[in-house]
Scaffold this motif. Sequence first.
Motif, PDB file in Angstrom:
ATOM      1  N   LYS A 103       0.812  -1.220   0.000  1.00  0.00           N
ATOM      2  CA  LYS A 103       0.000   0.000   0.000  1.00  0.00           C
ATOM      3  C   LYS A 103       0.846   1.271   0.000  1.00  0.00           C
ATOM      4  N   ALA A 104       2.147   1.094  -0.125  1.00  0.00           N
ATOM      5  CA  ALA A 104       3.093   2.215  -0.124  1.00  0.00           C
ATOM      6  C   ALA A 104       2.927   3.087   1.119  1.00  0.00           C
ATOM      7  N   GLN A 105       2.744   2.465   2.269  1.00  0.00           N
ATOM      8  CA  GLN A 105       2.616   3.182   3.538  1.00  0.00           C
ATOM      9  C   GLN A 105       3.981   3.205   4.217  1.00  0.00           C
ATOM     10  N   SER A 106       4.759   4.198   3.872  1.00  0.00           N
ATOM     11  CA  SER A 106       6.160   4.225   4.302  1.00  0.00           C
ATOM     12  C   SER A 106       6.321   4.279   5.821  1.00  0.00           C
ATOM     13  N   GLU A 107       5.468   5.010   6.521  1.00  0.00           N
ATOM     14  CA  GLU A 107       5.593   5.066   7.980  1.00  0.00           C
ATOM     15  C   GLU A 107       5.361   3.698   8.610  1.00  0.00           C
ATOM     16  N   GLN A 108       4.354   2.980   8.140  1.00  0.00           N
ATOM     17  CA  GLN A 108       4.072   1.633   8.660  1.00  0.00           C
ATOM     18  C   GLN A 108       5.225   0.688   8.340  1.00  0.00           C
ATOM     19  N   VAL A 109       5.721   0.776   7.111  1.00  0.00           N
ATOM     20  CA  VAL A 109       6.829  -0.089   6.704  1.00  0.00           C
ATOM     21  C   VAL A 109       8.057   0.198   7.560  1.00  0.00           C
ATOM     22  N   LYS A 110       8.333   1.477   7.784  1.00  0.00           N
ATOM     23  CA  LYS A 110       9.505   1.838   8.574  1.00  0.00           C
ATOM     24  C   LYS A 110       9.371   1.377  10.029  1.00  0.00           C
ATOM     25  N   SER A 111       8.255   1.677  10.659  1.00  0.00           N
ATOM     26  CA  SER A 111       8.097   1.334  12.079  1.00  0.00           C
ATOM     27  C   SER A 111       7.998  -0.174  12.281  1.00  0.00           C
ATOM     28  N   GLN A 112       7.196  -0.834  11.474  1.00  0.00           N
ATOM     29  CA  GLN A 112       7.047  -2.284  11.609  1.00  0.00           C
ATOM     30  C   GLN A 112       8.306  -3.011  11.149  1.00  0.00           C
ATOM     31  N   GLY A 113       8.981  -2.447  10.153  1.00  0.00           N
ATOM     32  CA  GLY A 113      10.239  -3.034   9.681  1.00  0.00           C
ATOM     33  C   GLY A 113      11.309  -3.004  10.767  1.00  0.00           C
ATOM     34  N   GLN A 114      11.410  -1.882  11.469  1.00  0.00           N
ATOM     35  CA  GLN A 114      12.374  -1.778  12.574  1.00  0.00           C
ATOM     36  C   GLN A 114      12.004  -2.737  13.704  1.00  0.00           C
ATOM     37  N   LYS A 115      10.716  -2.818  14.002  1.00  0.00           N
ATOM     38  CA  LYS A 115      10.243  -3.745  15.045  1.00  0.00           C
ATOM     39  C   LYS A 115      10.568  -5.185  14.644  1.00  0.00           C
ATOM     40  N   TYR A 116      10.323  -5.525  13.384  1.00  0.00           N
ATOM     41  CA  TYR A 116      10.612  -6.866  12.881  1.00  0.00           C
ATOM     42  C   TYR A 116      12.108  -7.173  13.016  1.00  0.00           C
ATOM     43  N   LEU A 117      12.942  -6.260  12.550  1.00  0.00           N
ATOM     44  CA  LEU A 117      14.389  -6.497  12.584  1.00  0.00           C
ATOM     45  C   LEU A 117      14.915  -6.654  14.006  1.00  0.00           C
ATOM     46  N   LYS A 118      14.415  -5.824  14.932  1.00  0.00           N
ATOM     47  CA  LYS A 118      14.849  -5.932  16.321  1.00  0.00           C
ATOM     48  C   LYS A 118      14.478  -7.300  16.892  1.00  0.00           C
ATOM     49  N   HIS A 119      13.256  -7.733  16.632  1.00  0.00           N
ATOM     50  CA  HIS A 119      12.790  -9.029  17.138  1.00  0.00           C
ATOM     51  C   HIS A 119      13.565 -10.174  16.476  1.00  0.00           C
ATOM     52  N   ALA A 120      13.768 -10.073  15.169  1.00  0.00           N
ATOM     53  CA  ALA A 120      14.501 -11.117  14.441  1.00  0.00           C
ATOM     54  C   ALA A 120      15.941 -11.219  14.928  1.00  0.00           C
ATOM     55  N   GLU A 121      16.572 -10.067  15.161  1.00  0.00           N
ATOM     56  CA  GLU A 121      17.954 -10.078  15.642  1.00  0.00           C
ATOM     57  C   GLU A 121      18.039 -10.703  17.033  1.00  0.00           C
ATOM     58  N   THR A 122      17.067 -10.386  17.890  1.00  0.00           N
ATOM     59  CA  THR A 122      17.034 -10.996  19.218  1.00  0.00           C
ATOM     60  C   THR A 122      16.888 -12.504  19.106  1.00  0.00           C
ATOM     61  N   LEU A 123      16.029 -12.943  18.234  1.00  0.00           N
ATOM     62  CA  LEU A 123      15.816 -14.368  18.010  1.00  0.00           C
ATOM     63  C   LEU A 123      17.094 -15.042  17.495  1.00  0.00           C
ATOM     64  N   LEU A 124      17.724 -14.419  16.532  1.00  0.00           N
ATOM     65  CA  LEU A 124      18.949 -14.993  15.954  1.00  0.00           C
ATOM     66  C   LEU A 124      20.100 -14.992  16.942  1.00  0.00           C
TER      67      LEU A 124
END
Length: 128
Positions: A103-124
């Motif tokens: 949907k080209a929602q850059s704010e959602q992509v940025k905030s959720q993307g950062q949240k995803y990466l932080k969680h993924a890095e913790t998991l890894l």
Amino acid sequence: MCNKWLKQGLCAVLMVSATSALADARPDHYQGQQADSLEQAMTNLVSYNAKLKTVLAKSSLSLEDMAHIHELTYSLENALQRLDVELDSLAATLEEVHIGSEKAQSEQVKSQGQKYLKHAETLLQSGR
């Protein structure tokens, strides 16, 4: 004929009652180590996998070994359940990134993307 049906019915009732009584007599189960966080789950997974590996390395398993394995599985199951929760959460966050990108929602992509990466890095990191 009626007597035959009565006996069969009575036997069925007694069997159900006996089965129910046996199920109620089952001893409480071992609770295992809790895994209240991702880090704790990974620590328990590594630790209890090592214990399981040691027991399974024996040429034959005694009844004591089987009881020990039974107890170990509770802690392993708790750890895997926590990982399942963490992975579900991670997948949901990534889905938000995916939908936001469609949907080209850059704010959602940025905030959720950062949240995803932080969680993924913790998991890894926890897996190391």
